[in-house]
Write an enzyme that holds these catalytic residues in place. Structure first.
Site, PDB file in Angstrom:
ATOM      1  N   ARG A 124       0.831  -1.206   0.000  1.00  0.00           N
ATOM      2  CA  ARG A 124       0.000   0.000   0.000  1.00  0.00           C
ATOM      3  C   ARG A 124       0.869   1.261   0.000  1.00  0.00           C
ATOM      4  O   ARG A 124       0.548   2.257  -0.657  1.00  0.00           O
ATOM      5  CB  ARG A 124      -0.935  -0.025   1.212  1.00  0.00           C
ATOM      6  CG  ARG A 124      -1.876   1.173   1.300  1.00  0.00           C
ATOM      7  CD  ARG A 124      -2.940   0.985   2.366  1.00  0.00           C
ATOM      8  NE  ARG A 124      -3.614   2.240   2.671  1.00  0.00           N
ATOM      9  CZ  ARG A 124      -3.595   2.845   3.846  1.00  0.00           C
ATOM     10  NH1 ARG A 124      -2.959   2.291   4.875  1.00  0.00           N
ATOM     11  NH2 ARG A 124      -4.227   3.977   4.031  1.00  0.00           N
ATOM     12  N   HIS A 128       0.471   4.040  -2.851  1.00  0.00           N
ATOM     13  CA  HIS A 128       0.028   5.406  -2.560  1.00  0.00           C
ATOM     14  C   HIS A 128       1.119   6.439  -2.828  1.00  0.00           C
ATOM     15  O   HIS A 128       0.803   7.603  -3.113  1.00  0.00           O
ATOM     16  CB  HIS A 128      -0.458   5.510  -1.115  1.00  0.00           C
ATOM     17  CG  HIS A 128      -1.820   4.929  -0.912  1.00  0.00           C
ATOM     18  ND1 HIS A 128      -2.757   5.469  -0.041  1.00  0.00           N
ATOM     19  CD2 HIS A 128      -2.430   3.850  -1.466  1.00  0.00           C
ATOM     20  CE1 HIS A 128      -3.870   4.753  -0.077  1.00  0.00           C
ATOM     21  NE2 HIS A 128      -3.680   3.753  -0.939  1.00  0.00           N
ATOM     22  N   HIS A 251      -6.648  -5.548  -4.316  1.00  0.00           N
ATOM     23  CA  HIS A 251      -7.476  -5.751  -3.131  1.00  0.00           C
ATOM     24  C   HIS A 251      -7.637  -7.224  -2.779  1.00  0.00           C
ATOM     25  O   HIS A 251      -8.367  -7.557  -1.851  1.00  0.00           O
ATOM     26  CB  HIS A 251      -8.841  -5.092  -3.317  1.00  0.00           C
ATOM     27  CG  HIS A 251      -8.802  -3.608  -3.180  1.00  0.00           C
ATOM     28  ND1 HIS A 251      -9.868  -2.787  -3.496  1.00  0.00           N
ATOM     29  CD2 HIS A 251      -7.816  -2.775  -2.762  1.00  0.00           C
ATOM     30  CE1 HIS A 251      -9.540  -1.530  -3.275  1.00  0.00           C
ATOM     31  NE2 HIS A 251      -8.291  -1.496  -2.827  1.00  0.00           N
ATOM     32  N   TRP A 267     -10.986  -8.160   1.986  1.00  0.00           N
ATOM     33  CA  TRP A 267     -11.724  -8.410   0.749  1.00  0.00           C
ATOM     34  C   TRP A 267     -11.840  -9.904   0.450  1.00  0.00           C
ATOM     35  O   TRP A 267     -12.787 -10.319  -0.211  1.00  0.00           O
ATOM     36  CB  TRP A 267     -11.026  -7.738  -0.430  1.00  0.00           C
ATOM     37  CG  TRP A 267     -11.125  -6.246  -0.475  1.00  0.00           C
ATOM     38  CD1 TRP A 267     -12.102  -5.508  -1.107  1.00  0.00           C
ATOM     39  CD2 TRP A 267     -10.214  -5.294   0.081  1.00  0.00           C
ATOM     40  NE1 TRP A 267     -11.843  -4.162  -0.967  1.00  0.00           N
ATOM     41  CE2 TRP A 267     -10.685  -4.004  -0.236  1.00  0.00           C
ATOM     42  CE3 TRP A 267      -9.034  -5.408   0.828  1.00  0.00           C
ATOM     43  CZ2 TRP A 267     -10.031  -2.835   0.155  1.00  0.00           C
ATOM     44  CZ3 TRP A 267      -8.378  -4.241   1.221  1.00  0.00           C
ATOM     45  CH2 TRP A 267      -8.871  -2.973   0.887  1.00  0.00           C
TER      46      TRP A 267
END
Length: 370
Positions: A124, A128, A251, A267
């Site tokens: 992540r 990002h 995800h 998820w």
């Protein structure tokens, strides 16, 4: 049996080929369900002259940061390190492999954090820090690692990533010659590959920027939105519909936290293993709106232990997105191929071609490869 040990045995089964993926997935579903909370080509030689030039740029950046901020020590330190690189040390692919191995070595040190692995949050961080790119202004992206600075570090979409940045800072101290942008994106590659995902091409060349280059809020996806939002955000980065869907497959791993994004839950039933289950579950499960005090999200009707964001569910509602989502649900090999390609593209956003140390990306070995 601890979760970390279970994941280690899963990795061995996959890499050795002793279990077919379908059989493995069934075992993962039954075994990991209880952990879910309810609710090689030869490498080209390094471009030594180019790398020295990059070092000079970082030195200049260190000097510039002195004029932009009162807290210029970090950038000055980066400039000193770059000067050392210029004079004494030009990293090779083997040096970057050592960094990869060190990063992968911390994944299973997570203990009770999330699902027993730091790999999803390191991925992540890479995502990002790269996904802020604007193709029109040519700002943002992975080149300057500006999430080190406020206000970008405090943007809502980056909530909780201080955990990943702190982990990577420890590794940065061990390998001070590597830029933060290279370290974070290499960490993302390691996370994907060590979670049994595809090989992701990667190359070094990013430089560390200054606080004035931090990006404005609002450049990362908002999970509460719909198809138009996805196309606007990802289109700004230069991605098409197929690439949007492929990236969404990330995800498959990780989870949301109510004290960060407001959303909550994993998820998939295997949140530390890269599979195409994210897409399979979108089609195979019955999804209903979760009745709770948090933001709008969906939950699987059967176990109520999984979640989907509105931006996830739109992948089976939008006609074009659905076509690609169905293809990935039906063919994991296709998903792996496209996911590797789009992650490689994502991690290179914002980096001028002239900065790359090698003209062609490398394939890094998994930590347990000879």
């Amino acid at each position: 049996m601890s979760f970390s040990l279970f994941r280690a045995s899963v990795r061995t089964a996959v890499t050795s080929g002793s279990l077919p993926r379908a059989q493995l997935r069934n075992q993962l579903r039954s075994s990991i369900r209880k952990f879910s909370t309810p609710s090689e080509a030869p490498a080209p030689k390094s471009n030594t002259t180019l790398y020295v030039g990059i070092g000079a740029v970082v030195v200049a950046a260190g000097a510039a940061f002195y004029s932009f901020s009162d807290s210029g020590s970090n950038a000055v330190k980066s400039g000193v390190q770059a000067a050392k690189v210029k004079a004494n040390f030009v990293p090779t692919k083997e040096d970057y492999q050592k960094v990869y191995n060190r990063v992968s070595g911390i994944f299973d040190d997570a203990g009770d954090y999330d699902d027993g692995s730091y790999a999803p949050i390191i991925l992540r961080l890479a995502w990002h820090s790269s996904g802020t790119y604007d193709k029109e202004s040519k700002t943002g992206g992975s080149n300057y690692a500006t999430m080190r600075f406020a206000p970008e570090s405090g943007h809502g979409a980056n909530a909780g990533l201080n955990v990943a940045r702190d982990l990577m800072e420890n590794i940065k101290q061990e390998f001070p010659w590597i830029s933060y942008g290279d370290l974070w994106t290499l960490g993302g590659v390691a996370a994907i590959q060590e979670m049994n995902g595809p090989k992701v091409p990667w190359r070094p060349g990013r430089i560390d920027g200054v606080q004035a280059q931090a990006t404005p809020d609002g450049r990362l996806p908002d999970g509460s939105q719909g198809a138009d939002h996805l196309r606007q955000v990802f289109g700004r980065m230069g991605f098409n519909d197929q690439e949007i869907v492929a990236l969404s497959g990330g995800h498959a791993v990780g989870r949301c936290h109510s004290n960060r994004s407001g959303f909550d839950g994993p998820w998939t039933f295997s949140p530390t293993t890269v599979t195409n289950d994210f897409f399979k579950l979108l089609f195979d499960e019955k999804w209903v709106w979760k009745k709770w005090n948090g933001p709008k999200q969906l939950e699987d009707k059967g176990t109520k232990s999984l979640m989907m964001l509105p931006t996830d569910y739109v992948l089976v509602q939008d006609k074009v997105f659905k076509k690609y989502a169905r293809a990935y649900a039906d063919d994991e090999a296709l998903f792996f191929k496209d996911f590797a390609a789009v992650c490689a593209k994502l991690f290179e956003l914002g980096v001028p071609t002239a900065q790359w140390v090698t003209p062609e990306p490398w394939i890094m070995k998994n930590a347990d490869e000879k």
